[in-house]
Design a protein around this motif. Structure first.
Motif, PDB file in Angstrom:
ATOM      1  N   LYS A  27       0.835  -1.195   0.000  1.00  9.54           N
ATOM      2  CA  LYS A  27       0.000   0.000   0.000  1.00  9.54           C
ATOM      3  C   LYS A  27       0.872   1.249   0.000  1.00  9.54           C
ATOM      4  N   GLU A  28       1.924   1.259   0.819  1.00 13.44           N
ATOM      5  CA  GLU A  28       2.871   2.375   0.841  1.00 13.44           C
ATOM      6  C   GLU A  28       3.464   2.643  -0.540  1.00 13.44           C
ATOM      7  N   ASN A  29       3.688   1.564  -1.278  1.00 12.45           N
ATOM      8  CA  ASN A  29       4.308   1.664  -2.601  1.00 12.45           C
ATOM      9  C   ASN A  29       3.313   2.019  -3.703  1.00 12.45           C
ATOM     10  N   GLY A  30       2.073   2.297  -3.298  1.00  9.47           N
ATOM     11  CA  GLY A  30       1.096   2.776  -4.263  1.00  9.47           C
ATOM     12  C   GLY A  30       0.193   1.731  -4.872  1.00  9.47           C
ATOM     13  N   TYR A  31       0.254   0.504  -4.366  1.00  8.38           N
ATOM     14  CA  TYR A  31      -0.602  -0.549  -4.885  1.00  8.38           C
ATOM     15  C   TYR A  31      -1.896  -0.637  -4.070  1.00  8.38           C
ATOM     16  N   ASN A  32      -3.014  -0.771  -4.759  1.00 10.50           N
ATOM     17  CA  ASN A  32      -4.280  -1.019  -4.070  1.00 10.50           C
ATOM     18  C   ASN A  32      -4.253  -2.449  -3.551  1.00 10.50           C
ATOM     19  N   THR A  33      -4.307  -2.588  -2.237  1.00  4.98           N
ATOM     20  CA  THR A  33      -4.070  -3.892  -1.612  1.00  4.98           C
ATOM     21  C   THR A  33      -5.178  -4.222  -0.618  1.00  4.98           C
ATOM     22  N   LEU A  34      -5.620  -5.473  -0.662  1.00  9.37           N
ATOM     23  CA  LEU A  34      -6.619  -5.975   0.274  1.00  9.37           C
ATOM     24  C   LEU A  34      -6.008  -7.111   1.078  1.00  9.37           C
ATOM     25  N   LEU A  35      -6.135  -7.039   2.384  1.00  6.64           N
ATOM     26  CA  LEU A  35      -5.721  -8.122   3.270  1.00  6.64           C
ATOM     27  C   LEU A  35      -6.970  -8.885   3.707  1.00  6.64           C
ATOM     28  N   ILE A  36      -6.937 -10.205   3.570  1.00  7.59           N
ATOM     29  CA  ILE A  36      -8.047 -11.046   4.019  1.00  7.59           C
ATOM     30  C   ILE A  36      -7.546 -11.930   5.157  1.00  7.59           C
ATOM     31  N   ASP A  37      -8.177 -11.812   6.314  1.00  5.12           N
ATOM     32  CA  ASP A  37      -7.786 -12.553   7.504  1.00  5.12           C
ATOM     33  C   ASP A  37      -8.564 -13.866   7.547  1.00  5.12           C
ATOM     34  N   CYS A  38      -7.883 -14.955   7.221  1.00  3.65           N
ATOM     35  CA  CYS A  38      -8.521 -16.271   7.186  1.00  3.65           C
ATOM     36  C   CYS A  38      -8.149 -17.117   8.395  1.00  3.65           C
ATOM     37  N   ASP A  79      -7.125  -1.643   3.616  1.00  9.42           N
ATOM     38  CA  ASP A  79      -8.387  -2.372   3.474  1.00  9.42           C
ATOM     39  C   ASP A  79      -8.213  -3.807   3.958  1.00  9.42           C
ATOM     40  N   ILE A  80      -9.213  -4.270   4.699  1.00 12.90           N
ATOM     41  CA  ILE A  80      -9.144  -5.620   5.244  1.00 12.90           C
ATOM     42  C   ILE A  80     -10.525  -6.259   5.273  1.00 12.90           C
ATOM     43  N   LEU A  81     -10.551  -7.541   4.967  1.00 13.80           N
ATOM     44  CA  LEU A  81     -11.734  -8.365   5.199  1.00 13.80           C
ATOM     45  C   LEU A  81     -11.459  -9.126   6.482  1.00 13.80           C
ATOM     46  N   ALA A  82     -12.229  -8.823   7.515  1.00 12.58           N
ATOM     47  CA  ALA A  82     -11.913  -9.289   8.863  1.00 12.58           C
ATOM     48  C   ALA A  82     -12.054 -10.791   9.017  1.00 12.58           C
ATOM     49  N   GLY A  83     -11.254 -11.309   9.955  1.00 17.39           N
ATOM     50  CA  GLY A  83     -11.363 -12.712  10.336  1.00 17.39           C
ATOM     51  C   GLY A  83     -12.566 -12.941  11.237  1.00 17.39           C
ATOM     52  N   ASP A  84     -12.792 -14.219  11.560  1.00 21.86           N
ATOM     53  CA  ASP A  84     -13.970 -14.563  12.355  1.00 21.86           C
ATOM     54  C   ASP A  84     -13.711 -15.887  13.072  1.00 21.86           C
ATOM     55  N   TYR A  85     -14.026 -15.902  14.378  1.00 24.83           N
ATOM     56  CA  TYR A  85     -13.857 -17.126  15.154  1.00 24.83           C
ATOM     57  C   TYR A  85     -14.756 -18.251  14.633  1.00 24.83           C
ATOM     58  N   LEU A  86     -15.832 -17.905  13.952  1.00 27.63           N
ATOM     59  CA  LEU A  86     -16.754 -18.912  13.432  1.00 27.63           C
ATOM     60  C   LEU A  86     -16.151 -19.753  12.316  1.00 27.63           C
ATOM     61  N   LEU A  87     -15.003 -19.334  11.791  1.00 28.51           N
ATOM     62  CA  LEU A  87     -14.340 -20.147  10.763  1.00 28.51           C
ATOM     63  C   LEU A  87     -13.962 -21.531  11.286  1.00 28.51           C
TER      64      LEU A  87
END
Length: 252
Positions: A27-38, A79-87
């Motif tokens: 993201k710092e380097n200018g890339y649109n980045t999404l982190l997904i917490d699995c 940007d992040i898609l949050a993790g979940d204990y229900l996984l």
């Protein structure tokens, strides 16, 4: 859009630190980045300052037909898609579903506004990890320079090889990333040499950049802070920036 999974079924090797550092530096380097917490532990979610309760999460995307676009949280860290204990229920829910291993692939099909998607995974070989591997272009394997880390690589490699053969022929291992590294010890140097031989057998490499251990990194983890913001000049942060430059350079 490139999708990268951070994986190792051994815990405590720095998967979450690697995933959050990689995503934030991209993201710092200018890339649109999404982190997904699995990961059911939701450590990436905590580090990003995101919520995992009372909001749509990765669980809702996989099992409640929630779209990724609507579930993404836009935090000051990215940007992040949050993790979940229900996984924890994922294996039971997917065991009789022939298409269950493709749920994340299907969910990501409509996502177009990111250059990189980084998937942080739990230290276990389960159906969620298979979902991640099936949709990914590359896998990065954080590994410690100890015998236990080496012993666990064969099983993970077998899993990746099986996914590549049956479900995702484009999947490759980008490399093994040495974490918490201390080049001053004989054991670390010997183990690094052994890992280089193992990497060749896995048709991959050990990244030139090794991530050194630092107290600042441990402090950031304890306080659930972003390493590159908490201690941007620490040796660990510097190493992660060098690693990202190496990774991007290899991909261009």
């Amino acid at each position: 859009m490139k999708i990268i999974t951070i994986a190792n079924q051994k815990g405590g090797v720095g998967k979450t630190t690697t995933a959050t550092a990689l995503a934030s530096i991209l993201k710092e380097n200018g890339y649109n980045t999404l982190l997904i917490d699995c990961d059911t532990q939701c450590n990436s979610t905590d580090t990003y300052g995101a919520k995992s309760e009372g909001v749509a999460t990765i669980y809702d995307v996989l099992f409640e037909d929630e779209s990724i676009e609507d579930a993404v949280q836009h935090t000051e860290n990215g940007d992040i898609l949050a993790g979940d204990y229900l996984l924890r229920q994922a294996d039971e829910k997917l065991k009789d579903n022939v298409n269950g291993l493709y749920r994340l692939t299907d969910a990501l099909d409509s996502v177009e506004n990111y250059d990189y998607v980084i998937l942080d995974t739990a230290p276990v070989l389960n159906s969620v990890l298979f979902n991640c591997l099936i949709c990914s272009d590359e896998v990065i394997i954080p590994v410690l320079t100890d015998r236990y880390s080496i012993n666990g690589l064969s099983l993970l490699n077998d899993t990746i090889t099986a996914v590549k053969k049956r479900q995702n022929p484009k999947l490759s291992v980008a490399g093994l990333l040495l974490t918490m590294y201390n080049g001053q010890t004989r054991l670390s140097r010997e183990t690094k040499s052994a890992l280089e031989d193992i990497a060749v057998a896995m048709n991959t490499k050990v990244f030139d950049t090794a991530i050194r251990r630092s107290t600042k990194c441990q402090e950031a983890q304890a306080q659930k802070k972003m390493l590159i913001k908490y201690a941007p000049r620490s040796t660990t942060a510097e190493d992660y920036r060098a690693f990202v430059n190496e990774l991007i350079g290899a991909g261009e």
